[in-house]
Design a protein around this motif. Structure first.
Motif, PDB file in Angstrom:
ATOM      1  N   LEU A   1       0.851  -1.181   0.000  1.00 53.61           N
ATOM      2  CA  LEU A   1       0.000   0.000   0.000  1.00 53.61           C
ATOM      3  C   LEU A   1       0.888   1.233   0.000  1.00 53.61           C
ATOM      4  O   LEU A   1       1.843   1.311   0.784  1.00 53.61           O
TER       5      LEU A   1
ATOM      6  N   TYR B   1     -12.433   2.252   0.432  1.00 51.34           N
ATOM      7  CA  TYR B   1     -11.987   3.550   0.932  1.00 51.34           C
ATOM      8  C   TYR B   1     -12.540   4.672   0.066  1.00 51.34           C
ATOM      9  O   TYR B   1     -13.108   5.654   0.581  1.00 51.34           O
ATOM     10  N   THR B   2     -12.408   4.565  -1.251  1.00 55.80           N
ATOM     11  CA  THR B   2     -12.955   5.581  -2.145  1.00 55.80           C
ATOM     12  C   THR B   2     -14.457   5.732  -1.956  1.00 55.80           C
ATOM     13  O   THR B   2     -14.982   6.854  -1.880  1.00 55.80           O
TER      14      THR B   2
ATOM     15  N   ARG C   1      -2.491   0.028  -6.017  1.00 54.08           N
ATOM     16  CA  ARG C   1      -2.276  -0.105  -4.579  1.00 54.08           C
ATOM     17  C   ARG C   1      -1.994   1.247  -3.910  1.00 54.08           C
ATOM     18  O   ARG C   1      -1.426   1.296  -2.824  1.00 54.08           O
TER      19      ARG C   1
ATOM     20  N   LEU D   1      -9.014   4.950   5.917  1.00 52.44           N
ATOM     21  CA  LEU D   1      -8.118   4.123   5.101  1.00 52.44           C
ATOM     22  C   LEU D   1      -7.585   2.949   5.909  1.00 52.44           C
ATOM     23  O   LEU D   1      -7.539   1.808   5.408  1.00 52.44           O
TER      24      LEU D   1
ATOM     25  N   LEU E   1      -9.100  -0.696  -1.285  1.00 51.50           N
ATOM     26  CA  LEU E   1      -9.080   0.729  -1.622  1.00 51.50           C
ATOM     27  C   LEU E   1     -10.353   1.178  -2.319  1.00 51.50           C
ATOM     28  O   LEU E   1     -10.719   2.353  -2.240  1.00 51.50           O
TER      29      LEU E   1
ATOM     30  N   ALA F   1      -3.384   5.005  -2.503  1.00 55.19           N
ATOM     31  CA  ALA F   1      -4.521   5.791  -2.032  1.00 55.19           C
ATOM     32  C   ALA F   1      -4.095   7.231  -1.808  1.00 55.19           C
ATOM     33  O   ALA F   1      -3.009   7.495  -1.276  1.00 55.19           O
TER      34      ALA F   1
ATOM     35  N   TYR G   1     -10.253   7.936  -5.313  1.00 55.79           N
ATOM     36  CA  TYR G   1      -9.134   8.309  -4.450  1.00 55.79           C
ATOM     37  C   TYR G   1      -8.078   7.199  -4.395  1.00 55.79           C
ATOM     38  O   TYR G   1      -7.258   7.156  -3.485  1.00 55.79           O
ATOM     39  N   HIS G   2      -8.134   6.325  -5.403  1.00 61.09           N
ATOM     40  CA  HIS G   2      -7.136   5.256  -5.441  1.00 61.09           C
ATOM     41  C   HIS G   2      -6.930   4.794  -6.878  1.00 61.09           C
ATOM     42  O   HIS G   2      -7.775   5.032  -7.755  1.00 61.09           O
TER      43      HIS G   2
END
Length: 400
Positions: free
Chosen positions: A153, A319-320, A280, A309, A316, A282, A276-277
């Motif tokens: 990451l 996360y987005t 791998r 995150l 990910l 972010a 936002y990614h």
């Protein structure tokens, strides 16, 4: 024994360090790469709202920050003559949103976060760049002067002019000028006693706030052409623009030296990123969603990003999905507030001020509705270190 997951954080500011601490708490092996020669931030103070303080509770930093910070107490909104347009109440904020608004120097927060990391985890003076974002079948790769690092990451916390963002989304227009510039000072002002306030003038604002260590944090903003600078020095420019405004502004300006004044044009990301990614990697904080400071939420949203995150880890896309809609909405609201407090038309300003005063008198708590959905946010994970989230109210002094 399972092999530990490795994360590389590019950027050692508030968002990057929060991400590093949160990821370590979730079992990641983390390395932070910061371009500057030290973690000492170039900046002034930061206001933290209940939403980011709850996020800091997740990594066992929240209570420490509440103790180190000034609780933003009774104050409000004024005109340049000193007339109050609205008043705020620290207890009402804490009751409505489950905690206070606090103010502290950025260096204090940086130091508290860095203290949660082993010294070998943070490398300063490192100009890092993304070589390959990786994918499901291969790690991401980061170039440094000392060689290449592979990571499961990569967290890009490299700010508003993010080089990583440009690699991930080369066709995105990036940040645009918001139409105004800002000045900031953190200085001692002997004998100064005042309530926190923000003052709205014609295309200009000023804010004055006492810090817990006895210094004063003051900021100003004005509508100006991009890249404009004072013909002499920025303190002289502040005197020209704000020297005849109400107390304590003249006293603050008298105490400031030219070298105390920081000036920066304000930029923001007007067109949201598609994600936002990528691979791998972010993006967090200003690298993902730079916004005007008019809501005081830029750093707060970076802290939120970091703990969310860590919650999603390698997921990910999750996360987005969690962050892009929220931060886009907050950024758009910050732009709207900027249009309101940077108004230049005299008729519009008169209508604005009359409405603000009337609303404040008729329904004092109505102003807090602007922070609903922002300050009442809660992180997806419970505090895993402290095991608690303090829901305190301010004491008589307005500080914890």
């Amino acid at each position: 024994m399972a092999q530990s997951r490795r994360a590389v954080v590019i950027g050692g500011g508030i968002g990057g360090l929060t991400a590093a601490v949160a990821l370590r708490g979730s079992g990641w092996d983390v390395t932070v790469l910061e371009r500057a020669p030290s973690l000492e931030p170039v900046g002034a103070a930061i206001s933290l709202a209940p939403n980011s303080l709850r996020a800091l509770d997740v990594i066992d930093v929240g209570d420490e920050i509440r103790d180190l910070a000034a609780w933003q107490g009774d104050g409000g909104l004024r005109t340049p003559s000193g007339r109050w347009l609205s008043r705020t109440d620290v207890d009402a904020v804490a009751a409505r949103f489950g905690g206070p608004l606090v103010l502290l120097h950025r260096a204090t927060l940086i130091n508290s976060l860095a203290a949660r990391l082993p010294s070998e985890a943070v490398r300063t003076g490192v100009d890092a760049s993304l070589a390959d974002p990786g994918d499901a079948d291969r790690p991401a790769r980061v170039n440094t002067p000392d060689g290449e690092l592979e990571a499961d990451l990569v967290v890009a916390a490299d700010g508003i002019r993010s080089a990583v963002r440009q690699v991930l989304f080369p066709h995105h227009p990036g940040a645009v000028y918001s139409g105004f510039t800002t000045w900031r000072v953190v200085i001692p002002v002997p004998g100064a006693r005042f309530a926190s306030h923000e003052t709205w003038g014609r295309g200009r604002i000023w804010g004055s706030h006492p810090l817990k260590d006895g210094r004063v944090y003051a900021y100003a903003a004005a509508v100006t052409p991009a890249s404009e600078h004072a013909p002499d020095d920025e303190r002289a420019e502040l005197l020209r623009r704000y020297g005849d405004w109400h107390d304590p502004i003249p006293a603050i300006l008298a105490a400031a030296r030219p070298e105390d004044v920081l000036r920066h044009d304000v930029h923001h990301i007007a067109d949201p990123l598609p994600a936002y990614h990528r691979g791998r990697v972010a993006l967090i904080g200003d690298a993902a969603h730079a916004m005007p400071p008019t809501l005081g939420q830029g750093g707060n949203q970076a802290i939120e990003d970091a703990v969310v995150l860590a919650h999603h880890g390698a997921d990910l896309a999750g996360y987005t999905a969690a962050r892009l809609p929220r931060t886009t909405a907050v950024a758009r609201q910050a732009v709207r507030v900027g249009r309101l407090n940077m108004m230049t038309g005299r008729a519009g300003i008169a209508v604005r001020n009359t409405a603000l005063a009337a609303v404040s008198k008729a329904a004092p708590l109505l102003f807090l509705r602007g922070f609903e959905g922002i300050a009442d946010w809660r992180p997806p994970q419970a505090p895993y270190a402290a095991g608690k989230t303090r829901q305190a109210t301010a004491g008589p002094s307005g500080n914890s």
